[in-house]
Write an enzyme that holds these catalytic residues in place. Structure first.
Site, mmCIF file in Angstrom:
data_model
loop_
_atom_site.group_PDB
_atom_site.id
_atom_site.type_symbol
_atom_site.label_atom_id
_atom_site.label_comp_id
_atom_site.label_asym_id
_atom_site.label_seq_id
_atom_site.Cartn_x
_atom_site.Cartn_y
_atom_site.Cartn_z
ATOM 1 N N TYR A 38 81.788 113.076 21.537
ATOM 2 C CA TYR A 38 80.418 113.369 21.105
ATOM 3 C C TYR A 38 80.190 112.783 19.728
ATOM 4 O O TYR A 38 80.963 113.031 18.814
ATOM 5 C CB TYR A 38 80.178 114.885 21.056
ATOM 6 C CG TYR A 38 79.185 115.304 22.100
ATOM 7 C CD1 TYR A 38 77.842 114.923 21.969
ATOM 8 C CD2 TYR A 38 79.560 116.023 23.217
ATOM 9 C CE1 TYR A 38 76.918 115.261 22.942
ATOM 10 C CE2 TYR A 38 78.641 116.360 24.191
ATOM 11 C CZ TYR A 38 77.310 115.976 24.055
ATOM 12 O OH TYR A 38 76.412 116.299 25.020
ATOM 13 N N GLU A 63 76.838 112.639 17.986
ATOM 14 C CA GLU A 63 75.438 112.783 17.585
ATOM 15 C C GLU A 63 75.255 112.364 16.143
ATOM 16 O O GLU A 63 76.019 112.751 15.263
ATOM 17 C CB GLU A 63 74.990 114.242 17.775
ATOM 18 C CG GLU A 63 74.838 114.578 19.239
ATOM 19 C CD GLU A 63 74.232 115.953 19.480
ATOM 20 O OE1 GLU A 63 73.977 116.680 18.500
ATOM 21 O OE2 GLU A 63 74.028 116.287 20.654
ATOM 22 N N ASP A 67 59.050 94.322 25.701
ATOM 23 C CA ASP A 67 60.122 94.800 26.582
ATOM 24 C C ASP A 67 60.748 93.589 27.283
ATOM 25 O O ASP A 67 60.168 93.029 28.207
ATOM 26 C CB ASP A 67 59.519 95.778 27.598
ATOM 27 C CG ASP A 67 60.528 96.272 28.629
ATOM 28 O OD1 ASP A 67 61.697 95.831 28.585
ATOM 29 O OD2 ASP A 67 60.138 97.092 29.490
ATOM 30 N N THR A 75 66.996 96.341 28.316
ATOM 31 C CA THR A 75 68.189 96.848 28.972
ATOM 32 C C THR A 75 69.339 95.943 28.536
ATOM 33 O O THR A 75 69.122 94.870 27.974
ATOM 34 C CB THR A 75 68.089 96.769 30.509
ATOM 35 O OG1 THR A 75 67.884 95.403 30.867
ATOM 36 C CG2 THR A 75 66.950 97.615 31.039
ATOM 37 N N LYS A 106 70.984 93.356 32.566
ATOM 38 C CA LYS A 106 70.333 92.382 33.458
ATOM 39 C C LYS A 106 70.856 90.982 33.103
ATOM 40 O O LYS A 106 72.056 90.750 33.199
ATOM 41 C CB LYS A 106 68.820 92.567 33.396
ATOM 42 C CG LYS A 106 68.430 93.972 33.899
ATOM 43 C CD LYS A 106 66.948 94.241 33.948
ATOM 44 C CE LYS A 106 66.682 95.664 34.399
ATOM 45 N NZ LYS A 106 65.253 96.014 34.395
ATOM 46 N N ARG A 159 75.324 99.074 32.065
ATOM 47 C CA ARG A 159 73.983 99.680 32.145
ATOM 48 C C ARG A 159 73.686 100.398 30.841
ATOM 49 O O ARG A 159 74.463 101.263 30.415
ATOM 50 C CB ARG A 159 73.918 100.727 33.256
ATOM 51 C CG ARG A 159 74.389 100.320 34.606
ATOM 52 C CD ARG A 159 73.840 101.248 35.667
ATOM 53 N NE ARG A 159 72.467 100.877 35.934
ATOM 54 C CZ ARG A 159 72.135 99.758 36.586
ATOM 55 N NH1 ARG A 159 73.044 98.940 37.041
ATOM 56 N NH2 ARG A 159 70.869 99.472 36.776
HETATM 57 C C1 LIG Z 1 64.579 97.224 34.378
HETATM 58 C C2 LIG Z 1 63.438 97.408 33.470
HETATM 59 C C3 LIG Z 1 63.275 98.584 32.733
HETATM 60 C C4 LIG Z 1 64.073 99.844 33.010
HETATM 61 O O1 LIG Z 1 65.399 99.816 32.802
HETATM 62 P P1 LIG Z 1 66.327 100.991 33.389
HETATM 63 O O2 LIG Z 1 67.619 100.712 32.737
HETATM 64 O O3 LIG Z 1 66.318 100.826 34.858
HETATM 65 O O4 LIG Z 1 65.744 102.290 32.958
HETATM 66 C C5 LIG Z 1 62.269 98.643 31.791
HETATM 67 N N1 LIG Z 1 61.442 97.600 31.594
HETATM 68 C C6 LIG Z 1 61.542 96.457 32.313
HETATM 69 C C7 LIG Z 1 60.606 95.335 32.035
HETATM 70 C C8 LIG Z 1 62.528 96.339 33.286
HETATM 71 O O5 LIG Z 1 62.590 95.230 33.999
#
Ligand SMILES: *Cc1c(COP(=O)(O)O)cnc(C)c1O
Length: 426
Positions: free
Chosen positions: A52, A54, A198, A224, A227, A233
């Site tokens: 932990y 925090e 994002d 993220t 990807k 993850r």
């Molecule tokens: C995949 C994705 C997310 C979410 O990610 P998670 O890890 O699945 O919560 C947010 N924004 C965009 C543009 C994405 O492609």
């Protein structure tokens, strides 16, 4: 020798083994998926999951942070270096949570957010109807030009002037073209809105210099880590110095408890991997492969949104073809080709059975597939699309997929291990 997992939980052990077989014996075309290295996997499965932590390095609520402080500091520094950002926060649990973290840092419940419509390629958390982001905030959506499939920046600007959002979100989850984050930044400035970008899908291409970085043009960048970036993850946030304190406070105590330090360590490893020429070559090949796959699919008569791609993904428009996205994705899955059904801009069908299929090349590029194999994959997709009810033909394609994938084993290392020198040592 049997591993502990095999001994103590043979059921889960066996299922994980089956998933390994599935991942290595299929053509994985879901554009948000990838394969991580053994090094990333090792960090993810480490004892850091027991701790932990925090708080932040040097200011924790629990003791015993001699090691975790160093791990998180390394992760932060690597992220700042790679993305050329003033500040990085590595504690977000995932991409969706990272977006909530970003919004809460900048605006209040009841304020207006403006993101890309789900049907046009935006993410759920960009204010879509089913997401809590449209319940906490007033949500207005921009979309793509329904004829060309491209983002219409003049429309985005006009809508922003009319709706006066407090925050504009750039970035998408199913958009096959480059996004001009600079224009989004300008529009946000013109209407006095914050700009959150994002880059969940694009972050690997951004660090490789193959897509414009939003870092200079956004208040907060969210991504993220799993990807195109090819880490475990997780989620990650980058911001300007002026938002550093507010962002850190939003995450803890605002929205989260203990960070997942095993994930943060694995992200640090992935960021080091991303800071190599090998990663640059992978990212360039991802784009080349997607372009080639698109060309071949078009030769076979498939319609692509925007007519092609300049990133890692393609959106096949199946309207008028007689098969829906769901029918095709299910048939492809039986042939060991894994995709996802997706709405296409202007789709009148419900998102549960839409008229599009989304495919991408990051995972298979990681396995070393090149243009030649993209030609083969396009021909597989064509055969399955012409035979969605013909199980004999689907089984034949499935056997050919096995043959192809057996020639490209899932790699354990992305760089030659004995050449691990700087930048792997901070
Ligand atoms: C995949 C994705 C997310 C979410 O990610 P998670 O890890 O699945 O919560 C947010 N924004 C965009 C543009 C994405 O492609």
């Amino acid at each position: 020798m049997k591993t502990a997992l095999e001994l103590y939980d043979p059921q889960i052990y066996e299922l994980i083994r089956q998933e390994e077989v599935r991942q290595s014996g299929s053509i994985r075309l879901i554009p948000s998926e990838n394969y991580v290295s053994k090094a990333v996997m090792t960090a993810t499965g480490s004892c850091l999951t027991n701790k932990y932590s925090e708080g932040y390095p040097g200011r924790r609520y629990y003791e015993g942070q001699q090691v975790t402080d160093l791990v998180e500091t390394i992760a932060i520094n690597r992220a700042k270096d790679l993305f050329k950002a003033d500040h990085a926060n590595m504690q977000s649990y995932s991409g969706s949570v990272a977006n909530l973290n970003a919004y809460y840092t900048l605006i209040k419940p009841g304020d207006t957010i403006m993101g890309m419509a789900l049907a046009d390629g935006g993410h759920l958390t960009h204010g879509s109807r089913g997401s809590m982001t449209s319940k906490i905030f007033r949500s207005v959506s921009y979309g793509v030009n329904q004829e060309t499939g491209y983002i219409d920046y003049d429309y985005v600007r006009d809508l922003a002037k009319k709706e006066k959002p407090n925050l504009i979100i750039s970035g998408a989850t199913a958009y096959p073209r480059k996004i001009d984050f600079k224009i989004f930044g300008e529009i946000a400035k013109e209407v006095g809105a914050f700009h959150v970008s994002d880059i969940a899908h694009l972050s690997g291409l951004v660090v490789a210099g193959l897509h414009m970085s939003p870092v200079p043009y956004a208040d907060i960048v969210s991504t993220t880590t799993h990807k195109t970036l090819r880490g475990p993850r997780g989620g990650m946030l980058l911001c300007r110095a002026e938002h550093q304190k507010a962002l850190d406070r939003t995450i803890i105590p605002g929205q989260q408890g203990g960070p997942h330090m095993h994930t943060i360590a694995a992200v640090a490893v992935a960021l080091a991997e991303a800071n190599t020429p090998e990663f640059g070559a992978y990212a360039a090949q991802v784009i080349k492969n997607a372009a080639r796959l698109g060309e071949k699919l078009k030769e076979y008569g498939f319609k692509l949104m925007t007519g092609g791609t300049d990133n890692h993904l393609l959106l096949i428009d199946l309207r008028g073809s007689g098969v829906t996205g769901k029918m095709l994705s299910k048939a492809l899955d039986r042939a060991r080709i894994v995709t996802n059904f997706n709405s296409v801009p202007g789709d009148v069908a419900p998102p549960t059975n839409p008229n599009g299929l989304r495919i991408g090349t990051p995972a298979m590029t990681t396995r070393g597939l090149k243009e030649e194999q993209m030609d083969e994959i396009a021909s597989f997709i064509k055969r399955v699309a012409d035979n969605v009810d013909n199980e004999g033909e689907i089984a034949k394609v499935s056997r050919e997929v096995l043959l192809l994938t057996s020639q490209f084993p899932v790699p354990e290392h992305f760089i030659v291990p004995n050449q691990v020198k700087p930048p792997f040592v901070d």
